[in-house]
Design an enzyme around this catalytic site. Structure first.
Site, PDB file in Angstrom:
ATOM      1  N   HIS A  41      39.113  48.424  39.443  1.00 46.69           N
ATOM      2  CA  HIS A  41      39.809  47.024  39.498  1.00 46.69           C
ATOM      3  C   HIS A  41      41.116  47.096  40.354  1.00 46.69           C
ATOM      4  O   HIS A  41      42.320  47.354  39.921  1.00 46.69           O
ATOM      5  CB  HIS A  41      39.951  46.629  38.108  1.00 46.69           C
ATOM      6  CG  HIS A  41      40.390  45.256  37.991  1.00 46.69           C
ATOM      7  ND1 HIS A  41      41.703  44.723  37.576  1.00 46.69           N
ATOM      8  CD2 HIS A  41      39.672  44.028  38.542  1.00 46.69           C
ATOM      9  CE1 HIS A  41      41.956  43.418  37.341  1.00 46.69           C
ATOM     10  NE2 HIS A  41      40.780  42.840  38.109  1.00 46.69           N
ATOM     11  N   HIS A  56      45.198  39.764  45.146  1.00 48.53           N
ATOM     12  CA  HIS A  56      44.774  38.798  44.070  1.00 48.53           C
ATOM     13  C   HIS A  56      45.222  37.359  43.662  1.00 48.53           C
ATOM     14  O   HIS A  56      44.450  36.457  43.468  1.00 48.53           O
ATOM     15  CB  HIS A  56      44.900  39.912  42.615  1.00 48.53           C
ATOM     16  CG  HIS A  56      44.430  38.914  41.352  1.00 48.53           C
ATOM     17  ND1 HIS A  56      45.249  38.173  40.549  1.00 48.53           N
ATOM     18  CD2 HIS A  56      43.268  38.901  40.938  1.00 48.53           C
ATOM     19  CE1 HIS A  56      44.407  37.709  39.577  1.00 48.53           C
ATOM     20  NE2 HIS A  56      43.252  38.001  39.623  1.00 48.53           N
TER      21      HIS A  56
HETATM   22  O1  G3P Z   1      36.646  40.492  39.518  1.00 48.34           O
HETATM   23  C1  G3P Z   1      36.550  40.873  38.007  1.00 48.34           C
HETATM   24  C2  G3P Z   1      37.696  40.676  37.579  1.00 48.34           C
HETATM   25  O2  G3P Z   1      38.584  41.220  38.613  1.00 48.34           O
HETATM   26  C3  G3P Z   1      38.041  39.099  37.613  1.00 48.34           C
HETATM   27  O3  G3P Z   1      39.305  39.019  37.052  1.00 48.34           O
HETATM   28  O4  G3P Z   1      41.495  37.835  37.913  1.00 48.34           O
HETATM   29  O5  G3P Z   1      41.048  40.219  37.921  1.00 48.34           O
HETATM   30  O6  G3P Z   1      40.161  38.943  39.584  1.00 48.34           O
HETATM   31  P1  G3P Z   1      40.432  38.962  38.090  1.00 48.34           P
HETATM   32 CA    CA Z   2      38.719  40.370  40.989  1.00 50.56          CA
END
Ligand code: G3P
Ligand code: CA
Length: 355
Positions: free
Chosen positions: A41, A83
């Protein structure tokens, strides 16, 4: 009931679980998606600044299946990896461009974005994981993340790409298709997975890249899975948002099923639900990866990749609940949980990578 009947019942339950697990493994295999998938992530973002070369190189070298990224577009039309909607949390935009410190990413040209320091904030926020080499790390383009994913012949992760705030970026789905096609990434089954919270963007992604696997991210709340009636956080008396989220449930099973059907009918091969974490914290949300939810998704032929889980206690719970992959900031820990080989630990790999 006699002991023999109880044993037979237990055996059947075990057999049913095995059939379900092998079915979902086959579902993943048909798409070229590793099972269970280890999705880094924003890179290995526990140990290095999110969405930077250090985080993505570390995730690659640890052996993650996918480098996860959030896609936006600069003012001059370049696909970039950030992000948040703005740059305040993860860069020195407030010092470099004080008059535009709260502006969206789309207000900056690539040249302007490249002047920002996307690493020093991490050293300040996490002094125990800080490294002098993180200072001055750059915001990356999509092409640069592809370069990283291609640069180690022994480790060739895929990309798991989210269209972030896609309504701000009309045509980004087609831009993405062109960028991936140009480098031959769409010819490699499962090398790319596309993800979005936005059902309109999902439809556009499906139109642009019908053969590429897609995942609809799920969230409990406004414009998404409707919650059961209850108290707002401010009235709940609960100590933090994580404790409040942990009590939230979908309105009913039909509401959850409705979102599975939206995903399926819009071209997704899977869902990406939030979950609640044992220790709470900022990543802990409503649990949309409960066993009955995962069973329902599997019965509809949908994979389940849950976000965002970093601790073994939670790896165990969501795995036992039946998920097929996990978004994690700690891909090394998740690989170890699955018993998969990790050549060296994070500190050694960062050092070997020159960080
Ligand atoms: O993309 C999966 C997860 O990353 C969703 O949450 O806010 O971290 O993009 P976010
Ligand atoms: Ca994401």
């Amino acid at each position: 009931m006699r002991l023999k009947d109880i044993c037979l019942g237990l055996a059947l339950v075990g057999l049913t679980f095995q059939i379900q697990a092998s079915d979902t493994a086959a579902l993943a295999k048909a798409q070229g998606i590793p099972y269970p998938a280890v999705i880094a992530h924003r890179g290995a973002s526990h140990d290095a600044p999110e969405s930077t070369a250090a985080a993505y190189q570390l995730a690659r070298d640890l052996g993650a299946d996918y480098l996860e990224l959030d896609l936006q577009r600069s003012r001059d039309g370049v696909l970039v990896v950030v992000h948040d909607d703005d740059l305040g949390r993860t860069s020195d935009v407030a010092e470099r461009f004080p008059e535009r410190k709260a502006s969206p990413v789309s207000a900056f040209t690539l040249a302007e974005l490249k002047t920002l320091d996307a690493g020093s904030w991490f050293n300040r926020a996490y002094p125990d994981r800080a490294r002098p080499t993180f200072a001055g790390l750059k915001i990356l383009t999509l092409d640069e993340v592809m370069d990283i994913a291609e640069a180690n012949p022994a480790r060739t992760p895929g990309l798991y790409i989210e269209t972030k705030v896609p309504n701000q970026f009309p045509g980004i789905e087609q831009d993405l298709q062109k960028a991936l096609e140009k480098r031959g990434w769409l010819d490699q089954p499962g090398r790319v997975v596309l993800q979005t919270f936005d059902r309109n963007s999902l439809a556009l992604l499906h139109k642009a890249m019908p053969q590429t696997p897609k995942v609809l991210l799920l969230w409990l709340g406004e414009d998404h899975v409707e919650a059961a009636p209850g108290q707002a956080f401010a009235e709940s008396g609960l100590p933090d948002k994580a404790a409040w989220y942990a009590r939230q449930q979908p309105k009913d099973r039909g509401e959850f099923e409705r979102w599975l059907d939206i995903a399926k009918h819009t071209g997704a091969v899977g869902i990406g639900p939030s979950t609640a974490l044992a220790a709470g914290g900022e990543q802990s949300y409503a649990d949309l990866a409960q066993p009955w939810m995962n069973r329902m998704a599997h019965e509809k032929g949908l994979l389940v990749h849950v976000y965002t889980v970093d601790e073994p206690v939670d790896f165990k719970r969501v795995s036992e609940a039946g998920v097929d992959g996990i978004f994690t900031n700690r891909p090394g820990a998740l690989l170890k949980y699955h018993g998969r080989p990790v050549a060296q630990d994070e500190a050694l790999l960062l050092g070997a990578g020159g960080w």
